[in-house]
Motif scaffolding. Structure first.
Motif, mmCIF file in Angstrom:
data_model
loop_
_atom_site.group_PDB
_atom_site.id
_atom_site.type_symbol
_atom_site.label_atom_id
_atom_site.label_comp_id
_atom_site.label_asym_id
_atom_site.label_seq_id
_atom_site.Cartn_x
_atom_site.Cartn_y
_atom_site.Cartn_z
ATOM 1 N N LEU A 1 0.618 -1.345 -0.199
ATOM 2 C CA LEU A 1 -0.028 -0.240 -0.018
ATOM 3 C C LEU A 1 0.668 1.325 -0.143
ATOM 4 C CD1 LEU A 1 -2.898 -1.135 2.422
ATOM 5 C CD2 LEU A 1 -2.934 -0.956 -0.032
ATOM 6 N N ASP A 2 2.256 1.502 0.578
ATOM 7 C CA ASP A 2 3.055 2.711 0.789
ATOM 8 C C ASP A 2 3.592 2.498 -0.817
ATOM 9 O OD1 ASP A 2 2.834 2.518 3.271
ATOM 10 O OD2 ASP A 2 4.751 1.442 4.025
ATOM 11 N N SER A 3 3.547 1.537 -1.753
ATOM 12 C CA SER A 3 4.011 1.824 -2.934
ATOM 13 C C SER A 3 3.350 1.941 -3.847
ATOM 14 C CB SER A 3 4.786 0.805 -3.420
ATOM 15 O OG SER A 3 5.850 0.045 -2.576
ATOM 16 N N LEU A 4 1.968 1.744 -3.318
ATOM 17 C CA LEU A 4 1.121 2.308 -4.431
ATOM 18 C C LEU A 4 0.589 3.572 -4.394
ATOM 19 C CD1 LEU A 4 -2.277 -0.792 -3.946
ATOM 20 C CD2 LEU A 4 -0.321 -0.723 -6.090
ATOM 21 N N ARG A 5 0.667 4.711 -2.716
ATOM 22 C CA ARG A 5 0.327 4.996 -2.111
ATOM 23 C C ARG A 5 1.766 6.452 -3.493
ATOM 24 N NH1 ARG A 5 -1.368 7.458 2.578
ATOM 25 N NH2 ARG A 5 -0.734 5.549 3.527
ATOM 26 N N GLU A 6 2.621 5.790 -3.925
ATOM 27 C CA GLU A 6 3.350 7.305 -4.831
ATOM 28 C C GLU A 6 3.257 6.802 -5.730
ATOM 29 O OE1 GLU A 6 7.581 5.805 -3.462
ATOM 30 O OE2 GLU A 6 7.062 5.682 -0.988
ATOM 31 N N LEU A 7 2.334 5.940 -6.410
ATOM 32 C CA LEU A 7 2.031 6.092 -7.669
ATOM 33 C C LEU A 7 1.339 6.471 -8.680
ATOM 34 C CD1 LEU A 7 2.793 1.704 -8.576
ATOM 35 C CD2 LEU A 7 3.849 3.882 -9.254
ATOM 36 N N VAL A 8 -0.276 7.335 -7.267
ATOM 37 C CA VAL A 8 -1.338 6.854 -7.105
ATOM 38 C C VAL A 8 -1.252 9.038 -9.009
ATOM 39 C CG1 VAL A 8 -3.333 8.647 -6.670
ATOM 40 C CG2 VAL A 8 -2.266 6.932 -5.656
ATOM 41 N N PRO A 9 -0.042 9.398 -8.557
ATOM 42 C CA PRO A 9 0.137 10.881 -9.703
ATOM 43 C C PRO A 9 0.048 10.014 -10.299
ATOM 44 C CG PRO A 9 2.168 11.379 -7.722
ATOM 45 C CD PRO A 9 1.059 9.762 -7.667
ATOM 46 N N HIS A 10 1.011 8.856 -10.850
ATOM 47 C CA HIS A 10 1.970 8.800 -12.154
ATOM 48 C C HIS A 10 0.673 7.729 -12.647
ATOM 49 C CE1 HIS A 10 5.798 9.638 -10.623
ATOM 50 N NE2 HIS A 10 5.780 8.761 -9.570
#
Length: 434
Positions: free
Chosen positions: A99-108
């Motif tokens: 979930l932490d990794s996905l959080r960073e992917l949202v804008p991309h």
């Protein structure tokens, strides 16, 4: 068991899957045998049976795929394995999709959705499924490699597309056939991936993407690392798993929203409130906003249930197994029927009706398994759902659409999608109403 060798494969793929499976279950009960794709199969249509095969007695059933599929994806891909190697690679995939990794992917992911949708209004007719495949493949590349140089990305796309076209073709090595072309494309893909691996190793880059997780793994006891073969096979496997299934569900979502104006209105109201809070879209979506889309999330869950993209999973009995007085002989396939369970009125009343409100109450255990269950459940399920939520947000806040041609019908490739890939006309909503 149907005809010799081909069994009942033609019956399965020539009609709505609900009709085939429901007719068998009605005639024989929730456990029945058949012959599909040249395999002798025991089909299991109850939640208890699915749990038996996939969870409590998973050690008695190994994942199984035709040899031709293993050759195209790569024999070291995690979904061809069980035991220590499978668990090790699965943990690495899960950590890259935490979930932490996905959080960073949202804008991309949001940027990829916007650039994918840009061309839709320019076309007189858009093949929705093809566009969703394009988008989901871009997201897959992002999750695996992070940001790639455009020429490398194009080479990956081009060769993966050839592999994809040959994946379900007749496995022959005759030059010029889709399967032979796919094998050649597979070699080129492997070469590109090894080039990227080599660059990462030389630069000693430590990234949080999947490739970074696979490269940095080291066995604490003996210093063992993953070989380049294992890394390459698993990357191709993840790209394969990331594309068609997610694209199929997103295509169905576009159709379900189109077919239900009241539901579309409710989803639009929820998404436009988020759009306004982001200064009319001038600020990007946030992770917390994707977690607050309650109406939209239920639409995603109901789409996963209705479409049941994975109708069943293939497992092979590694020994003679008895279940409820029935023998599943060694070597036979055991196939939990997710579609039958998802469309069973005992668990989902009026199952043919698209009704997201049914998910206001959690489904009974083992009755809702769109991503499988047990040790082989899809480790990318949270990424897939996030992708869908972001796509829906931009679809309903920026576009209107109309489905063109047949309004019902299913085709297989091999996953069920609306006929002809759901051709539709998309146009931008005027600024005055956004």
């Amino acid at each position: 068991m149907g005809w010799p060798y081909i069994g009942e494969t033609l019956q399965l793929y020539s009609q709505h899957p609900n009709v085939f499976f429901a007719a068998k279950q009605k005639r024989y009960g929730e456990i029945f045998k058949t012959n599909i794709l040249g395999c002798r199969c025991v089909m299991l249509a109850s939640p208890e049976a699915a749990r038996f095969v996939l969870v409590t007695h998973a050690h008695l059933f190994k994942p199984t795929y035709p040899t031709s599929k293993e050759r195209l994806i790569g024999p070291s891909a995690l979904f061809f394995h069980q035991g220590h190697y499978h668990m090790r690679v699965r943990k690495l995939v899960q950590s890259s999709l935490s979930l932490d990794s996905l959080r960073e992917l949202v804008p991309h992911i949001q940027n990829l959705a916007l650039s994918s949708m840009d061309s839709w209004p320019l076309n007189p007719l858009t093949n929705t499924f093809n566009e969703m495949k394009r988008f989901s493949f871009e997201v897959g590349i992002l999750a695996v490699f992070g940001h790639l140089e455009p020429p490398l990305k194009e080479e990956l796309k081009k060769n993966y597309s050839i592999l994809d076209r040959g994946y379900n073709s007749f496995p022959t090595s005759i030059p010029g056939t889709p399967f032979k072309n796919a094998l050649l494309a597979r070699k080129r893909l492997d070469k590109i991936i090894r080039q990227i691996i080599c660059e990462r190793k030389e630069k000693k880059l430590v990234e949080k993407d999947l490739l970074g997780c696979l490269l940095s793994w080291k066995n604490e006891n003996n210093g063992e690392i993953l070989s380049d073969d294992e890394i390459s096979d698993n990357i191709i496997g993840v790209l394969f798993a990331a594309q068609d299934t997610t694209a199929s569900v997103m295509t169905w979502i576009v159709k379900y929203l189109h077919d239900d104006p009241k539901l579309l209105e409710a989803v639009m109201a929820e998404q436009k409130a988020i759009h306004r809070s982001n200064d009319d879209g001038k600020r990007p979506l946030t992770w917390n906003q994707t977690r607050s889309m309650q109406v939209t999330y239920k639409v995603v869950l109901e789409s996963l249930r209705m479409a049941s993209i994975i109708s069943f999973s293939f497992r092979e009995a590694v020994a003679d197994v008895e279940y409820k007085g029935f023998l599943i002989p060694k070597g036979w396939k055991a196939m939990p029927l997710f579609r039958n369970i998802h469309h069973n009125p005992d668990f989902f009343p009026d199952p043919q009706k698209f009704n997201p409100s049914r998910f206001e109450v959690a489904p009974k255990p083992n009755t809702f398994m769109p991503f499988g269950s047990g040790v082989h459940a899809c480790p990318g399920n949270e990424l897939a759902k996030l992708e869908m939520l972001i796509m829906i947000h931009h679809l309903v806040t920026k576009f209107r659409w109309e489905v063109v041609g047949p309004q019902c019908g299913i085709q297989y490739g091999p996953f069920p999608v609306p006929v002809n890939g759901l051709p539709a006309r998309f146009w931008r909503e005027s600024q005055s109403t956004s």
